[in-house]
Design a protein around this motif. Structure first.
Motif, PDB file in Angstrom:
ATOM      1  N   CYS A  21      29.429  63.239  69.828  1.00 40.14           N
ATOM      2  CA  CYS A  21      29.761  62.772  71.230  1.00 40.14           C
ATOM      3  C   CYS A  21      30.249  61.154  71.273  1.00 40.14           C
ATOM      4  N   GLU A  22      29.897  60.440  70.269  1.00 40.31           N
ATOM      5  CA  GLU A  22      30.163  59.070  70.120  1.00 40.31           C
ATOM      6  C   GLU A  22      31.325  58.573  69.883  1.00 40.31           C
ATOM      7  N   SER A  23      32.128  59.686  69.109  1.00 35.12           N
ATOM      8  CA  SER A  23      33.367  59.379  68.563  1.00 35.12           C
ATOM      9  C   SER A  23      34.469  60.342  69.301  1.00 35.12           C
ATOM     10  N   PHE A  24      34.000  61.370  69.911  1.00 30.43           N
ATOM     11  CA  PHE A  24      34.765  62.601  70.439  1.00 30.43           C
ATOM     12  C   PHE A  24      34.390  62.584  71.962  1.00 30.43           C
ATOM     13  N   SER A  25      35.505  62.793  72.928  1.00 27.08           N
ATOM     14  CA  SER A  25      34.910  62.786  74.157  1.00 27.08           C
ATOM     15  C   SER A  25      34.014  64.140  74.782  1.00 27.08           C
ATOM     16  N   LYS A  26      33.081  63.851  75.629  1.00 27.64           N
ATOM     17  CA  LYS A  26      32.409  65.044  76.008  1.00 27.64           C
ATOM     18  C   LYS A  26      33.235  66.235  76.252  1.00 27.64           C
ATOM     19  N   SER A  27      34.022  66.095  77.148  1.00 28.92           N
ATOM     20  CA  SER A  27      34.937  67.365  77.467  1.00 28.92           C
ATOM     21  C   SER A  27      35.340  68.063  76.201  1.00 28.92           C
ATOM     22  N   LEU A  28      35.649  67.305  75.147  1.00 28.52           N
ATOM     23  CA  LEU A  28      36.103  67.837  73.968  1.00 28.52           C
ATOM     24  C   LEU A  28      35.137  68.738  73.306  1.00 28.52           C
ATOM     25  N   ALA A  80      28.914  62.143  54.068  1.00 28.35           N
ATOM     26  CA  ALA A  80      30.066  63.176  53.651  1.00 28.35           C
ATOM     27  C   ALA A  80      30.103  64.520  54.460  1.00 28.35           C
ATOM     28  N   VAL A  81      28.913  64.830  55.347  1.00 29.07           N
ATOM     29  CA  VAL A  81      29.213  65.936  56.014  1.00 29.07           C
ATOM     30  C   VAL A  81      29.464  65.558  57.498  1.00 29.07           C
ATOM     31  N   LEU A  82      29.210  64.233  57.733  1.00 25.92           N
ATOM     32  CA  LEU A  82      29.885  63.756  59.012  1.00 25.92           C
ATOM     33  C   LEU A  82      31.519  63.471  59.044  1.00 25.92           C
ATOM     34  N   LYS A  83      31.758  63.479  57.952  1.00 26.52           N
ATOM     35  CA  LYS A  83      33.313  63.189  57.756  1.00 26.52           C
ATOM     36  C   LYS A  83      34.104  64.673  57.718  1.00 26.52           C
ATOM     37  N   VAL A  84      33.267  65.911  57.268  1.00 29.60           N
ATOM     38  CA  VAL A  84      33.820  67.021  57.209  1.00 29.60           C
ATOM     39  C   VAL A  84      33.961  67.441  58.889  1.00 29.60           C
ATOM     40  N   ARG A  85      32.916  67.160  59.285  1.00 22.23           N
ATOM     41  CA  ARG A  85      32.618  67.518  60.990  1.00 22.23           C
ATOM     42  C   ARG A  85      33.683  66.840  61.481  1.00 22.23           C
ATOM     43  N   ASP A  86      34.096  65.408  61.438  1.00 26.86           N
ATOM     44  CA  ASP A  86      35.102  64.920  62.216  1.00 26.86           C
ATOM     45  C   ASP A  86      36.557  65.508  61.742  1.00 26.86           C
ATOM     46  N   TRP A  87      36.747  66.182  60.483  1.00 29.97           N
ATOM     47  CA  TRP A  87      37.929  66.726  60.259  1.00 29.97           C
ATOM     48  C   TRP A  87      38.248  68.072  60.872  1.00 29.97           C
ATOM     49  N   ARG A 127      44.591  68.585  55.710  1.00 29.17           N
ATOM     50  CA  ARG A 127      43.506  67.577  56.063  1.00 29.17           C
ATOM     51  C   ARG A 127      42.397  67.836  55.569  1.00 29.17           C
ATOM     52  N   HIS A 128      42.267  69.444  55.419  1.00 28.42           N
ATOM     53  CA  HIS A 128      40.992  70.111  54.934  1.00 28.42           C
ATOM     54  C   HIS A 128      41.066  70.207  53.448  1.00 28.42           C
ATOM     55  N   ASN A 129      42.019  69.688  52.502  1.00 26.62           N
ATOM     56  CA  ASN A 129      42.039  69.950  51.090  1.00 26.62           C
ATOM     57  C   ASN A 129      40.717  69.595  50.442  1.00 26.62           C
ATOM     58  N   ASN A 130      39.900  68.561  50.860  1.00 27.04           N
ATOM     59  CA  ASN A 130      38.760  68.349  50.042  1.00 27.04           C
ATOM     60  C   ASN A 130      37.541  68.533  50.658  1.00 27.04           C
ATOM     61  N   VAL A 131      37.389  69.560  51.560  1.00 23.86           N
ATOM     62  CA  VAL A 131      36.318  69.899  52.216  1.00 23.86           C
ATOM     63  C   VAL A 131      35.166  70.269  51.306  1.00 23.86           C
ATOM     64  N   VAL A 132      35.529  71.072  50.011  1.00 20.74           N
ATOM     65  CA  VAL A 132      34.808  71.735  49.276  1.00 20.74           C
ATOM     66  C   VAL A 132      33.609  70.604  48.384  1.00 20.74           C
ATOM     67  N   PRO A 133      34.535  69.533  47.698  1.00 18.32           N
ATOM     68  CA  PRO A 133      33.926  68.587  46.992  1.00 18.32           C
ATOM     69  C   PRO A 133      33.247  67.573  48.125  1.00 18.32           C
ATOM     70  N   MET A 134      33.569  67.505  49.469  1.00 18.91           N
ATOM     71  CA  MET A 134      33.154  66.607  50.415  1.00 18.91           C
ATOM     72  C   MET A 134      31.610  67.238  50.623  1.00 18.91           C
ATOM     73  N   MET A 135      31.713  68.442  50.867  1.00 19.47           N
ATOM     74  CA  MET A 135      30.380  69.148  51.312  1.00 19.47           C
ATOM     75  C   MET A 135      29.405  69.106  50.112  1.00 19.47           C
ATOM     76  N   ALA A 136      29.932  69.127  48.784  1.00 18.83           N
ATOM     77  CA  ALA A 136      29.240  69.181  47.610  1.00 18.83           C
ATOM     78  C   ALA A 136      28.421  67.659  47.555  1.00 18.83           C
ATOM     79  N   LEU A 137      29.276  66.640  48.023  1.00 19.32           N
ATOM     80  CA  LEU A 137      28.868  65.495  47.931  1.00 19.32           C
ATOM     81  C   LEU A 137      27.659  65.322  49.082  1.00 19.32           C
ATOM     82  N   GLY A 138      27.835  65.669  50.260  1.00 17.28           N
ATOM     83  CA  GLY A 138      26.812  65.764  51.276  1.00 17.28           C
ATOM     84  C   GLY A 138      25.395  66.538  50.608  1.00 17.28           C
TER      85      GLY A 138
END
Length: 369
Positions: A7-14, A80-87, A120-131
């Motif tokens: 909610c801090e980086s994305f609007s409440k309506s979103l 790393a998980v926050l980054k995936v969530r933002d994607w 944009r989502h190409n690196n979701v798997v290694p990024m989640m692994a990093l998380g």
């Protein structure tokens, strides 16, 4: 990195809209339907496909974004998980802010946008692994391994959903190819030779093994060279590559300091009425029975972990002989996505047989986590 709630980086309506769309019903598609629908990529069909994705993709993406907010052990707060969530939230916003698709120009613009989402989502798997690695560092390993079912089931759902999203986007984008290869309908090859795909995947795995160890066992392939059936060659390549890579590594490490010649890996392709089954057999010493339940978890790898904060995740998919322990569970998800499965049978002290079952009928709906 400071923990920031969505909610801090994305609007409440979103965020409210994500919650709303995450409650909507997903619609599964079968391999046969994708094949029949895509066999005539007329403008009308491309419009129908784009309109379907315009409604379906936000539902699937919203569900994953919501799950990413409520993971156990504080996994949701790992950088790393926050980054995936933002994607996922960025992609949801892109899809929802795209107007209704009414004509050829709208459809073309939409196709470009979903193409960008896929990248944009190409690196979701290694990024989640990093998380997960970031989480493992700060938690008692005993607790982590005894009580990791929740994380495992989440990752199964998450990656299965990702396979579906990428298949739908890739299929739609590929239907725009003005010169598709013979017998190809988008990602689907209507006359795919499993022997040929197995041969290519084996050669790729052997070249990685050569690079890592300086030599590689042979791979012998048996089956009818003329047999073909409809499937997605990139999916099969990924699965066979993973199985052969594991077998090569096991055999290579077992016979590295031996006077004996390393025995070959054997691949057998059998065409049944319901399933096409591919068996990958090695004499790499096998897996202890106590270790078998762990091979399909995302938190276990026999090799040193290759993913850390310094890993450059910007460059496509770099391949290593042993990665972050995700090859087998993700291969099993690819098999299950079109109604197949993957089973591993092991004889400790001798070797391992992997049975990859692929549904020949193509009728099963996508599993929708």
């Amino acid at each position: 990195m400071a923990v920031k709630k969505a909610c801090e980086s994305f609007s409440k309506s979103l965020i409210d809209e994500v919650q709303r769309w995450g409650c909507m019903k997903q619609t599964g598609v079968s391999l046969r339907y994708m094949m029949e629908f895509g066999s005539e990529p007329t403008l009308r069909n491309l419009l129908i496909s784009a309109q379907f994705l315009h409604k379906e993709l936000p539902i699937r993406i919203a569900r994953r974004a919501i799950e990413l907010e409520s993971l156990p052990y504080g996994l949701s707060e790992k950088p790393a998980v926050l980054k995936v969530r933002d994607w996922y939230l960025d992609s949801f916003r892109d899809l929802r802010s795209f107007p209704d698709i009414k004509d050829e120009n709208d459809e073309r613009d939409f196709t470009q946008m979903i193409k960008a989402i896929k990248v944009r989502h190409n690196n979701v798997v290694p990024m989640m692994a990093l998380g997960v690695q970031q989480l493992k560092k700060g938690i008692n390993p005993k607790i982590f391994y005894e009580d990791h079912d929740e994380i495992h089931h989440f990752l199964d759902r998450f990656y299965m959903s990702r396979i579906g999203i990428r298949m739908l986007i890739g299929q739609h984008v590929e239907l725009h190819n003005p010169n598709p290869p013979p017998h190809c309908v988008g990602y689907i090859h209507t006359k795919m030779s499993p022997l040929e795909v197995a041969r290519n995947a084996s050669e790729d795995a052997r070249s990685i093994c050569f690079h890592e160890y300086g030599s590689a066992p042979n791979v012998n392939i048996y089956g009818d060279p003329d047999f073909t059936f409809p499937y997605v060659p990139t999916h099969l390549h990924l699965m066979v590559f993973e199985l052969v890579k594991n077998s090569l590594r096991a055999v290579q490490e077992r016979f590295m300091d031996s006077d004996k010649v390393a025995p070959p890996i054997r691949i057998i392709v059998a065409d049944g009425i319901e399933d096409v089954t591919i068996k990958v057999s090695d004499e790499g010493g096998g897996i202890p029975r106590s270790g078998l339940p762990k091979i399909f978890t995302y938190l276990y790898s026999t090799a040193a972990n290759h993913v850390d904060e310094q890993t450059d995740l910007g460059t496509g998919d770099s391949v290593i002989m042993a990665g972050y322990g995700y090859g087998l569970p993700i291969s099993r998800l690819y098999a299950r996505y079109f109604g197949g499965d993957l089973q591993i049978i092991s004889m400790e002290g001798y070797g391992t047989d992997a049975y990859l079952h692929l549904s020949r009928l193509g009728d099963s709906q996508e599993p929708l986590p």
